[in-house]
Design a protein around this motif. Structure first.
Motif, PDB file in Angstrom:
ATOM      1  N   GLU A 198       0.882   5.830  -1.210  1.00 33.52           N
ATOM      2  CA  GLU A 198       0.131   7.081  -1.158  1.00 33.52           C
ATOM      3  C   GLU A 198      -1.119   6.998  -2.034  1.00 33.52           C
ATOM      4  O   GLU A 198      -1.078   6.480  -3.142  1.00 33.52           O
ATOM      5  CB  GLU A 198       1.018   8.238  -1.613  1.00 33.52           C
ATOM      6  CG  GLU A 198       2.236   8.468  -0.723  1.00 33.52           C
ATOM      7  CD  GLU A 198       3.138   9.562  -1.259  1.00 33.52           C
ATOM      8  OE1 GLU A 198       2.600  10.602  -1.655  1.00 33.52           O
ATOM      9  OE2 GLU A 198       4.358   9.362  -1.274  1.00 33.52           O
ATOM     10  N   LYS A 199      -2.223   7.528  -1.516  1.00 30.75           N
ATOM     11  CA  LYS A 199      -3.517   7.398  -2.188  1.00 30.75           C
ATOM     12  C   LYS A 199      -3.471   7.948  -3.615  1.00 30.75           C
ATOM     13  O   LYS A 199      -4.038   7.357  -4.540  1.00 30.75           O
ATOM     14  CB  LYS A 199      -4.598   8.113  -1.383  1.00 30.75           C
ATOM     15  CG  LYS A 199      -6.004   7.941  -1.964  1.00 30.75           C
ATOM     16  CD  LYS A 199      -7.048   8.643  -1.118  1.00 30.75           C
ATOM     17  CE  LYS A 199      -8.454   8.363  -1.641  1.00 30.75           C
ATOM     18  NZ  LYS A 199      -8.656   8.798  -3.031  1.00 30.75           N
TER      19      LYS A 199
ATOM     20  N   GLU B  76       0.843  -1.192   0.000  1.00 32.38           N
ATOM     21  CA  GLU B  76       0.000   0.000   0.000  1.00 32.38           C
ATOM     22  C   GLU B  76       0.878   1.240   0.000  1.00 32.38           C
ATOM     23  O   GLU B  76       1.909   1.286   0.661  1.00 32.38           O
ATOM     24  CB  GLU B  76      -0.927   0.013   1.211  1.00 32.38           C
ATOM     25  CG  GLU B  76      -2.044   1.026   1.088  1.00 32.38           C
ATOM     26  CD  GLU B  76      -3.205   0.736   2.020  1.00 32.38           C
ATOM     27  OE1 GLU B  76      -4.244   1.385   1.892  1.00 32.38           O
ATOM     28  OE2 GLU B  76      -3.058  -0.146   2.891  1.00 32.38           O
TER      29      GLU B  76
ATOM     30  N   MET C 230      -2.049   5.425  -5.887  1.00 32.25           N
ATOM     31  CA  MET C 230      -2.933   4.279  -6.022  1.00 32.25           C
ATOM     32  C   MET C 230      -4.063   4.601  -7.010  1.00 32.25           C
ATOM     33  O   MET C 230      -4.409   3.785  -7.869  1.00 32.25           O
ATOM     34  CB  MET C 230      -3.518   3.894  -4.666  1.00 32.25           C
ATOM     35  CG  MET C 230      -2.488   3.522  -3.593  1.00 32.25           C
ATOM     36  SD  MET C 230      -1.366   2.178  -4.042  1.00 32.25           S
ATOM     37  CE  MET C 230       0.115   3.095  -4.510  1.00 32.25           C
ATOM     38  N   ASP C 231      -4.614   5.793  -6.901  1.00 21.87           N
ATOM     39  CA  ASP C 231      -5.672   6.206  -7.831  1.00 21.87           C
ATOM     40  C   ASP C 231      -5.140   6.294  -9.257  1.00 21.87           C
ATOM     41  O   ASP C 231      -5.845   5.957 -10.218  1.00 21.87           O
ATOM     42  CB  ASP C 231      -6.253   7.553  -7.403  1.00 21.87           C
ATOM     43  CG  ASP C 231      -7.083   7.465  -6.133  1.00 21.87           C
ATOM     44  OD1 ASP C 231      -7.480   6.342  -5.764  1.00 21.87           O
ATOM     45  OD2 ASP C 231      -7.315   8.517  -5.501  1.00 21.87           O
TER      46      ASP C 231
ATOM     47  N   ARG D 128      -4.959   2.821 -10.664  1.00 22.48           N
ATOM     48  CA  ARG D 128      -6.306   2.362 -11.011  1.00 22.48           C
ATOM     49  C   ARG D 128      -6.782   2.986 -12.316  1.00 22.48           C
ATOM     50  O   ARG D 128      -7.523   2.358 -13.092  1.00 22.48           O
ATOM     51  CB  ARG D 128      -7.291   2.696  -9.884  1.00 22.48           C
ATOM     52  CG  ARG D 128      -7.070   1.888  -8.607  1.00 22.48           C
ATOM     53  CD  ARG D 128      -8.186   2.150  -7.595  1.00 22.48           C
ATOM     54  NE  ARG D 128      -7.935   1.442  -6.347  1.00 22.48           N
ATOM     55  CZ  ARG D 128      -7.364   1.975  -5.280  1.00 22.48           C
ATOM     56  NH1 ARG D 128      -6.977   3.252  -5.291  1.00 22.48           N
ATOM     57  NH2 ARG D 128      -7.179   1.247  -4.189  1.00 22.48           N
TER      58      ARG D 128
END
Length: 363
Positions: free
Chosen positions: A38-39, A36, A42-43, A46
């Motif tokens: 940093e958001k 996992e 990750m986005d 995706r």
């Protein structure tokens, strides 16, 4: 089909494998296993069309047998849960432990070895362990992708892989749109060299520092810019050269493109590389290159036409190659940059490399 990708860090994928993931996602379900992060990143992953699953026991730097056993168990459980048709792996832990899990679960595995690393070339216990892991854990993989013929020959000569298991790509390629050709800069009497890599012995910085000091005694129109984190042992030397006005040190930079565009030539006298992306990006922008005559660097240069190849670990030859470049007429340096770009278009187009990779995986 469902494709599972194993990686030890988001950076490997978002920087170098964006186009591959995007292309796979058009026709297949793509699942990515990473620690996992940093958001925002990750986005972004995706947005390439993939679904993410997070691996709690991946620590790319740790040497911990207990964690490694847990990681292998996690990969086996992941394969049983996701039931992928094919698995693609990047980096040594994912390559070896992912390949072992695939062997246990009888799922086709395609591994990417982007370079053999310092420890492999230096020898010792780390090389022994790495070689054994490659040989015994990855012996059933369908294809091992490599980035240069030198690495391929080394691994085959050591009988780690069978020749038919290996396939050499032109690195990860370079995105010719993102690194678009830019007009060669007006020099106004000054020639600017750029080094951007980790400042460490095996990137050839000892030879480069020697060359800079020697050239400074002969010319007063040179500029040397350095980008990258330095190893602790080089802090004093970097500070010394900067205090003397021989180099400009800019530390780590997220975006190196403006620096490439401003320079006259990129220099990387490395001792070993998988495929030096820094050279591909620089050549794509249209800058001549001076680098070592080793696999992983030499492929990026047409010697004498888009730059120069210097003998590896030879400071005098590196000095001669930089001096040779300095003495060129401005127009010839401009032509070298144009040739460098053409060489990338002909051989290292990212989308061509992606298509070749996919054709091998699905042949």
């Amino acid at each position: 089909m469902k494709i599972l990708i194993l990686s030890n860090h988001y950076l490997t994928l978002r920087v170098f494998r964006r186009e591959l993931i995007q292309k796979l996602s058009k026709n297949h379900k793509v699942v990515i296993s990473i620690p996992e992060g940093e958001k925002f990143y990750m986005d972004e992953l995706r947005s390439f069309g993939a679904r993410l699953v997070f691996e709690p026991h991946m620590d790319r730097r740790a040497i911990n047998p207990f964690l490694d056993i847990l990681l292998i168990k996690d990969y086996i459980n992941l394969l049983k849960a996701e039931k992928p048709d094919k698995v693609i792996t990047f980096t040594i832990k994912c390559n070896t432990y992912g390949a072992l899990a695939c062997k246990i679960c009888n799922i086709p595995c395609y591994c990417n070895i982007t370079g053999l690393g310092s420890a492999f070339f230096n020898g010792g216990i780390v090389k022994t362990i790495s070689s054994a892991m490659y040989k015994y854990l990855m012996n059933k993989v369908q294809v091992v992708f490599l980035e240069n013929k030198g690495n391929q020959k080394t691994l085959i000569d050591m009988k780690i892989f069978k020749p038919e298991q290996t396939y050499v790509l032109n690195g990860a390629g370079v995105n010719l749109e993102r690194f678009s050709f830019t007009k060669y800069p007006e020099e106004n009497g000054k020639i600017s060299f750029l080094f951007f890599a980790r400042i460490m012995r095996e990137k050839g910085v000892d030879e480069l520092f020697y060359t800079i000091e020697k050239l400074n005694n002969e010319y007063n129109n040179l500029e040397f810019k350095f980008i990258g984190i330095y190893e602790d042992e080089y802090e004093g030397k970097v500070n010394e050269l900067e205090s003397k006005g021989l180099i400009h040190y800019y530390g780590f930079q997220k975006d190196v493109v403006p620096f490439i565009k401003e320079c006259s030539c990129v220099v990387l006298p490395s001792y070993h590389e998988g495929m030096a992306n820094t050279l591909l990006e620089s050549a794509a922008i249209g800058r001549p290159i001076i680098t070592s005559n080793i696999h992983g660097c030499m492929e990026a240069v047409i010697d004498g036409k888009s730059g120069y190849l210097a003998k590896v670990q030879d400071r005098e030859d590196l000095y001669e190659k930089l001096k040779q470049f300095i003495e060129l007429p401005y127009e010839q340096r401009v032509d070298m940059g144009i040739t460098a770009r053409k060489h990338m278009e002909d051989n290292f187009d990212k989308y061509a490399v992606v298509n070749e990779t996919i054709s091998v995986i699905f042949r």
